[in-house]
Design a protein around this motif. Structure first.
Motif: not given
Length: 327
Positions: A46-56
């Motif tokens: 979930e942390d991977d998805w959160t950081r990736a989506s925040d970057h986009i």
């Protein structure tokens, strides 16, 4: 004198197999625990998805598209980035509208559109890694899109022919209808061209359907009324080199394979430039119609839908005017 059998070998064999049975019973949950650990190590957190989506979200611009690879992770993409995705972004037909393409990739998976993106830019993608997810940005893309017919459906003129007489389909604001549950069909938009109030399906407007592969598709709903056409006229469309058309039916009405064909015809002015005939089983079907090479900078484009038997022929189509080479 009869021979007496020694029972000890049989007892030893029974004890041997019993001990191995217990060992196997203990081994099964151990294997499951090991498999669970390996699976967790191979699945983005979930942390991977959160950081990736925040970057986009921080770096995305108007005109960007975002996709995910592999495709089965699309619900996760919409969960984390759905608030910045339009209906067109969530239910696209192809890459043509985008000036930049974001790809969220799990374990190095490639999206089919990346090959097209590579052909439209001389620059390799920028890449960022977030745990088991990678984010790639393809830019700048040479967009061939001149005009999106779905986006301008409310501005078009709609009519249907009944008994050889044309009837106008006025644009009305009626509120959203349908599409609220399983098997309820596509949602009718709040603003749509209404052809016949007695036939609730005889309207024209932008919606999202699920195609035969259960993929969402943003498109113009234009259910045929029969052999006489339902038509939509777009006036003063920028002239390009091709009109690219996609069309399909709501999956429930196509998957049984028992319906008749549906025909979508395209005209530039009074000249026929293409015809897409859809049969059950075709799914989301593509057609490229070449525009006349000479003429005015702006043209009128007409789409007509007909069917020998209109019963459950829930046609929905998407089209764009393009320029240059068509992939």
């Amino acid at each position: 004198m009869s021979e007496v059998q020694n029972p000890r070998p049989a007892k030893r064999a029974k004890a041997f197999f019993s001990s191995w049975l217990w060992f196997l019973l203990l081994l099964i949950p151990l294997i499951e625990l090991i498999a669970l650990g390996i699976t967790k190590q191979r699945v983005p957190s979930e942390d991977d998805w959160t950081r990736a989506s925040d970057h986009i979200r921080r770096q995305s611009l108007a005109g960007d598209g975002t996709v995910v690879a592999p495709s089965w992770a699309d619900p996760l993409l919409r969960l984390h980035l759905g608030n910045r995705m339009s209906l067109g972004d969530a239910a696209p037909s192809d890459i043509s509208a985008y000036e930049r393409l974001w790809v969220v990739s799990s374990r190095g998976a490639l999206h089919p559109w990346e090959e097209i993106a590579a052909s439209r830019t001389s620059e390799p993608p920028n890449r960022w890694d977030f745990g088991l997810l990678s984010v790639r940005l393809w830019q700048p893309l040479r967009s061939p899109l001149l005009y999106d017919f779905v986006a301008h459906v409310e501005e078009a003129n709609v009519q249907f022919v009944e008994g050889s007489f044309p009837r106008h389909c006025p644009l009305e604001r009626l509120g959203v209808r349908g599409g609220s549950g399983l098997f309820q069909g596509p949602m009718a938009p709040a603003v749509r061209h209404v052809c016949d109030r007695k036939r609730s399906w005889l309207w024209v407007g932008a919606t999202v359907i699920e195609d035969l592969e259960l993929k969402p598709r943003r498109c113009v709903w234009m259910h045929p009324a029969g052999r006489e056409p339902v038509s939509i006229l777009y006036e003063q469309v920028p002239r390009g080199s091709h009109v690219v058309v996609y069309a399909g039916l709501y999956y429930i009405h196509e998957r049984e394979g028992q319906g008749g064909p549906v025909t979508l015809s395209v005209r530039s002015g009074s000249e026929a430039i293409g015809q897409l005939v859809h049969h059950d089983g075709d799914g989301w079907k593509r057609m490229v119609a070449k525009m006349p090479e000479h003429g005015a900078a702006f043209v009128d484009v007409t789409f007509e839908a007909t069917a020998p038997d209109p019963h459950f022929r829930t046609l929905c189509w998407a089209a764009t005017m393009r320029r240059g080479d068509i992939l």
